[in-house]
Design a protein around this motif. Structure first.
Motif, mmCIF file in Angstrom:
data_model
loop_
_atom_site.group_PDB
_atom_site.id
_atom_site.type_symbol
_atom_site.label_atom_id
_atom_site.label_comp_id
_atom_site.label_asym_id
_atom_site.label_seq_id
_atom_site.Cartn_x
_atom_site.Cartn_y
_atom_site.Cartn_z
ATOM 1 N N LYS A 123 -5.424 19.279 3.079
ATOM 2 C CA LYS A 123 -5.850 19.498 4.453
ATOM 3 C C LYS A 123 -4.672 19.175 5.354
ATOM 4 C CE LYS A 123 -9.332 18.312 7.825
ATOM 5 N NZ LYS A 123 -10.546 17.552 8.106
ATOM 6 N N LEU A 124 -4.365 20.100 6.268
ATOM 7 C CA LEU A 124 -3.220 19.955 7.158
ATOM 8 C C LEU A 124 -3.667 20.261 8.575
ATOM 9 C CD1 LEU A 124 -0.060 19.798 7.543
ATOM 10 C CD2 LEU A 124 -0.090 22.270 7.265
ATOM 11 N N THR A 125 -3.314 19.397 9.494
ATOM 12 C CA THR A 125 -3.586 19.625 10.907
ATOM 13 C C THR A 125 -2.255 19.775 11.619
ATOM 14 O OG1 THR A 125 -5.571 18.261 10.758
ATOM 15 C CG2 THR A 125 -4.734 18.720 12.959
ATOM 16 N N SER A 126 -2.088 20.887 12.334
ATOM 17 C CA SER A 126 -0.839 21.174 13.042
ATOM 18 C C SER A 126 -1.099 21.354 14.525
ATOM 19 C CB SER A 126 -0.189 22.443 12.507
ATOM 20 O OG SER A 126 0.198 22.281 11.175
ATOM 21 N N VAL A 173 0.436 17.234 12.428
ATOM 22 C CA VAL A 173 -0.115 16.040 13.063
ATOM 23 C C VAL A 173 -0.690 15.132 11.983
ATOM 24 C CG1 VAL A 173 -1.875 15.197 14.668
ATOM 25 C CG2 VAL A 173 -0.633 17.303 15.170
ATOM 26 N N GLU A 174 -1.306 15.759 10.996
ATOM 27 C CA GLU A 174 -1.901 15.011 9.895
ATOM 28 C C GLU A 174 -1.817 15.856 8.639
ATOM 29 O OE1 GLU A 174 -6.327 13.391 8.744
ATOM 30 O OE2 GLU A 174 -5.733 13.367 10.853
ATOM 31 N N GLY A 175 -1.407 15.248 7.536
ATOM 32 C CA GLY A 175 -1.319 16.004 6.294
ATOM 33 C C GLY A 175 -0.531 15.273 5.234
ATOM 34 N N SER A 220 5.497 13.720 5.018
ATOM 35 C CA SER A 220 5.922 12.706 5.987
ATOM 36 C C SER A 220 6.210 13.364 7.321
ATOM 37 C CB SER A 220 7.177 11.976 5.502
ATOM 38 O OG SER A 220 6.886 11.203 4.366
ATOM 39 N N GLU A 221 6.820 14.546 7.282
ATOM 40 C CA GLU A 221 7.128 15.347 8.477
ATOM 41 C C GLU A 221 7.087 16.807 8.083
ATOM 42 O OE1 GLU A 221 10.940 14.517 10.205
ATOM 43 O OE2 GLU A 221 10.717 12.361 9.944
#
Length: 72
Positions: free
Chosen positions: A4-7, A23-25, A28-29
């Motif tokens: 799950k990735l939030t951008s 933003v979240e995932g 690290s960056e």
């Protein structure tokens, strides 16, 4: 493997370019750039994906291995 990735869109220059950053995932960056250009009556999209893996030393090792493999 599912992740799950939030951008979040952080840069926008319509109609030529936009960038999003995680933003979240799992990473690290990460920053993902999308560039658009006219090409043969259509659109050419070029993506650039810059990231850093998690897990400090092991992530750095995995990133280096991926870079070596991609440049062959």
């Amino acid at each position: 493997m599912y992740q799950k990735l939030t951008s979040k869109v952080t840069e926008f220059e319509r109609p030529n370019y936009f960038a999003d950053q995680m933003v979240e995932g799992a990473f690290s960056e990460d920053k993902h750039e999308h560039h658009f250009a006219n090409f043969n009556g259509g659109t050419l999209m070029t993506d650039f994906f810059d990231y850093k893996s998690p897990l400090c030393f092991l992530g750095h090792l995995a990133d280096n291995f991926t870079n070596i493999y991609q440049n062959q």
